[in-house]
Scaffold this motif. Structure first.
Motif, PDB file in Angstrom:
ATOM      1  N   ASP A  39      -5.901 -19.320  55.042  1.00 37.23           N
ATOM      2  CA  ASP A  39      -5.667 -18.674  53.758  1.00 37.23           C
ATOM      3  C   ASP A  39      -6.949 -18.174  53.110  1.00 37.23           C
ATOM      4  O   ASP A  39      -6.927 -17.292  52.267  1.00 37.23           O
ATOM      5  CB  ASP A  39      -4.951 -19.619  52.792  1.00 37.23           C
ATOM      6  CG  ASP A  39      -3.512 -19.845  53.198  1.00 37.23           C
ATOM      7  OD1 ASP A  39      -2.982 -19.025  53.973  1.00 37.23           O
ATOM      8  OD2 ASP A  39      -2.925 -20.847  52.752  1.00 37.23           O
TER       9      ASP A  39
ATOM     10  N   MET B 276      -5.033 -12.382  55.183  1.00 38.57           N
ATOM     11  CA  MET B 276      -4.128 -11.892  54.159  1.00 38.57           C
ATOM     12  C   MET B 276      -2.923 -12.813  54.063  1.00 38.57           C
ATOM     13  O   MET B 276      -2.305 -13.144  55.052  1.00 38.57           O
ATOM     14  CB  MET B 276      -3.672 -10.488  54.557  1.00 38.57           C
ATOM     15  CG  MET B 276      -2.650  -9.919  53.653  1.00 38.57           C
ATOM     16  SD  MET B 276      -2.047  -8.333  54.201  1.00 38.57           S
ATOM     17  CE  MET B 276      -2.910  -8.020  55.667  1.00 38.57           C
ATOM     18  N   ASP B 277      -2.537 -13.287  52.817  1.00 37.32           N
ATOM     19  CA  ASP B 277      -1.269 -13.999  52.630  1.00 37.32           C
ATOM     20  C   ASP B 277      -0.207 -13.011  52.188  1.00 37.32           C
ATOM     21  O   ASP B 277      -0.437 -11.841  52.008  1.00 37.32           O
ATOM     22  CB  ASP B 277      -1.410 -15.164  51.636  1.00 37.32           C
ATOM     23  CG  ASP B 277      -1.884 -14.687  50.294  1.00 37.32           C
ATOM     24  OD1 ASP B 277      -1.644 -13.519  49.921  1.00 37.32           O
ATOM     25  OD2 ASP B 277      -2.512 -15.513  49.609  1.00 37.32           O
TER      26      ASP B 277
ATOM     27  N   ASP C 103       1.653 -12.527  49.742  1.00 36.43           N
ATOM     28  CA  ASP C 103       1.631 -11.860  48.419  1.00 36.43           C
ATOM     29  C   ASP C 103       0.817 -10.582  48.437  1.00 36.43           C
ATOM     30  O   ASP C 103       1.188  -9.581  47.845  1.00 36.43           O
ATOM     31  CB  ASP C 103       1.078 -12.826  47.371  1.00 36.43           C
ATOM     32  CG  ASP C 103       2.026 -13.983  47.133  1.00 36.43           C
ATOM     33  OD1 ASP C 103       3.225 -13.843  47.410  1.00 36.43           O
ATOM     34  OD2 ASP C 103       1.542 -15.050  46.685  1.00 36.43           O
ATOM     35  N   GLU C 104      -0.366 -10.617  49.112  1.00 36.93           N
ATOM     36  CA  GLU C 104      -1.182  -9.405  49.210  1.00 36.93           C
ATOM     37  C   GLU C 104      -0.426  -8.310  49.961  1.00 36.93           C
ATOM     38  O   GLU C 104      -0.440  -7.158  49.571  1.00 36.93           O
ATOM     39  CB  GLU C 104      -2.492  -9.699  49.946  1.00 36.93           C
ATOM     40  CG  GLU C 104      -3.564 -10.277  49.083  1.00 36.93           C
ATOM     41  CD  GLU C 104      -4.851 -10.402  49.844  1.00 36.93           C
ATOM     42  OE1 GLU C 104      -5.247  -9.443  50.531  1.00 36.93           O
ATOM     43  OE2 GLU C 104      -5.475 -11.473  49.747  1.00 36.93           O
ATOM     44  N   ARG C 105       0.199  -8.683  51.058  1.00 38.01           N
ATOM     45  CA  ARG C 105       0.944  -7.738  51.887  1.00 38.01           C
ATOM     46  C   ARG C 105       2.026  -7.041  51.069  1.00 38.01           C
ATOM     47  O   ARG C 105       2.277  -5.859  51.224  1.00 38.01           O
ATOM     48  CB  ARG C 105       1.557  -8.510  53.050  1.00 38.01           C
ATOM     49  CG  ARG C 105       2.397  -7.702  53.971  1.00 38.01           C
ATOM     50  CD  ARG C 105       2.921  -8.566  55.090  1.00 38.01           C
ATOM     51  NE  ARG C 105       1.800  -9.006  55.891  1.00 38.01           N
ATOM     52  CZ  ARG C 105       1.787 -10.101  56.627  1.00 38.01           C
ATOM     53  NH1 ARG C 105       2.828 -10.873  56.689  1.00 38.01           N
ATOM     54  NH2 ARG C 105       0.734 -10.430  57.328  1.00 38.01           N
TER      55      ARG C 105
ATOM     56  N   GLN D 145       1.931  -6.158  48.122  1.00 39.86           N
ATOM     57  CA  GLN D 145       1.363  -5.205  47.165  1.00 39.86           C
ATOM     58  C   GLN D 145       1.204  -3.802  47.770  1.00 39.86           C
ATOM     59  O   GLN D 145       1.015  -2.839  47.037  1.00 39.86           O
ATOM     60  CB  GLN D 145      -0.006  -5.697  46.661  1.00 39.86           C
ATOM     61  CG  GLN D 145       0.055  -7.027  45.951  1.00 39.86           C
ATOM     62  CD  GLN D 145       0.990  -7.013  44.765  1.00 39.86           C
ATOM     63  OE1 GLN D 145       0.935  -6.125  43.929  1.00 39.86           O
ATOM     64  NE2 GLN D 145       1.861  -8.005  44.691  1.00 39.86           N
TER      65      GLN D 145
ATOM     66  N   TYR E  85      -2.144  -3.556  57.034  1.00 42.35           N
ATOM     67  CA  TYR E  85      -3.027  -2.663  56.301  1.00 42.35           C
ATOM     68  C   TYR E  85      -2.179  -1.563  55.688  1.00 42.35           C
ATOM     69  O   TYR E  85      -1.051  -1.324  56.113  1.00 42.35           O
ATOM     70  CB  TYR E  85      -4.037  -1.973  57.236  1.00 42.35           C
ATOM     71  CG  TYR E  85      -4.992  -2.904  57.920  1.00 42.35           C
ATOM     72  CD1 TYR E  85      -6.086  -3.423  57.224  1.00 42.35           C
ATOM     73  CD2 TYR E  85      -4.825  -3.253  59.245  1.00 42.35           C
ATOM     74  CE1 TYR E  85      -6.980  -4.266  57.856  1.00 42.35           C
ATOM     75  CE2 TYR E  85      -5.710  -4.098  59.884  1.00 42.35           C
ATOM     76  CZ  TYR E  85      -6.788  -4.600  59.182  1.00 42.35           C
ATOM     77  OH  TYR E  85      -7.657  -5.430  59.801  1.00 42.35           O
TER      78      TYR E  85
END
Length: 161
Positions: A39, A43-44, A46-48, A50, A70
Motif C-alpha cells: 500500500d 496504487m490502491d 480508491d486512486e484507481r 479517480q 493508468y
C-alpha cells in the motif's frame, strides 16, 4: 525500531534522481521497487476509481471501477505502424459500435484508447510531463513540462451528458 515501517521510501526520490543522472543516462529506465508494504508504493482501489474512465457498461470503452492502472492521454501516440494500425482499427470499430447504440464515451476516442491499453499494454509510456495540465501546478518531481494542455471549453467541444 520506532521508525515508520516504510522508512526507506524517504530515500526513493533521491535514489531515482541519482540513477537518472549517473547511470545509463541515454536510456529510458523502468524502476521496480520491491517491498512488503504494497500500500505504500502501489496504487490502491480508491486512486484507481479517480481515473475518468468510461464507467457506463453500455459503452465499448467501459472499464469497471476495480480495473485499470493508468490513465492514458491521447495527445502523443506512436509506435510500430502495424501496432498503431491495430490500435486505430480496434478503437474505430468500438466507436462505431457505440455510435450505432447511440452512446458516446465520456472522453470519446481517449476513452476507447484507455480500454485498448487496459488489455494491450504499451511497451513504452511517456511521463506526465509530455501532456501536463498547467492549472494543476508543476509537482516538485517534474523537472520540465514538455507539452501543456490547451485550455478548452468542454461544454462546447464535448457535448456528453
Amino acid at each position: 525500531m520506532s521508525q515508520h515501517p516504510c522508512w526507506y521510501m524517504h530515500f526513493l526520490k533521491d535514489l531515482l534522481e541519482s540513477v537518472e543522472q549517473h547511470f545509463i543516462v541515454s536510456n529510458q529506465m523502468n524502476y521496480y521497487v520491491f517491498t512488503d508494504l504494497l500500500d505504500e508504493v502501489t496504487m490502491d482501489g480508491d486512486e484507481r476509481d479517480q481515473f475518468t474512465y468510461e464507467r457506463r457498461p453500455e459503452s465499448q470503452a467501459y472499464i469497471p471501477f476495480n480495473e485499470g492502472d493508468y490513465y492514458y492521454g491521447g495527445a502523443v501516440i506512436g509506435g510500430r505502424p502495424d501496432k498503431v494500425l491495430k490500435l486505430v482499427k480496434t478503437c474505430r470499430m468500438n466507436l462505431d459500435v457505440d455510435r450505432a447504440n447511440k452512446i458516446e464515451a465520456v472522453w470519446q476516442e481517449e476513452s476507447h484508447l484507455n480500454k485498448y491499453f487496459l488489455y494491450n499494454k504499451p511497451t513504452k509510456v511517456l511521463s506526465p510531463e509530455y501532456l501536463w495540465d498547467d492549472r494543476k501546478g508543476k509537482p516538485s518531481f517534474m523537472k520540465v513540462v514538455r507539452f501543456s494542455q490547451v485550455e478548452k471549453n468542454y461544454a462546447e467541444i464535448r457535448p456528453n451528458p
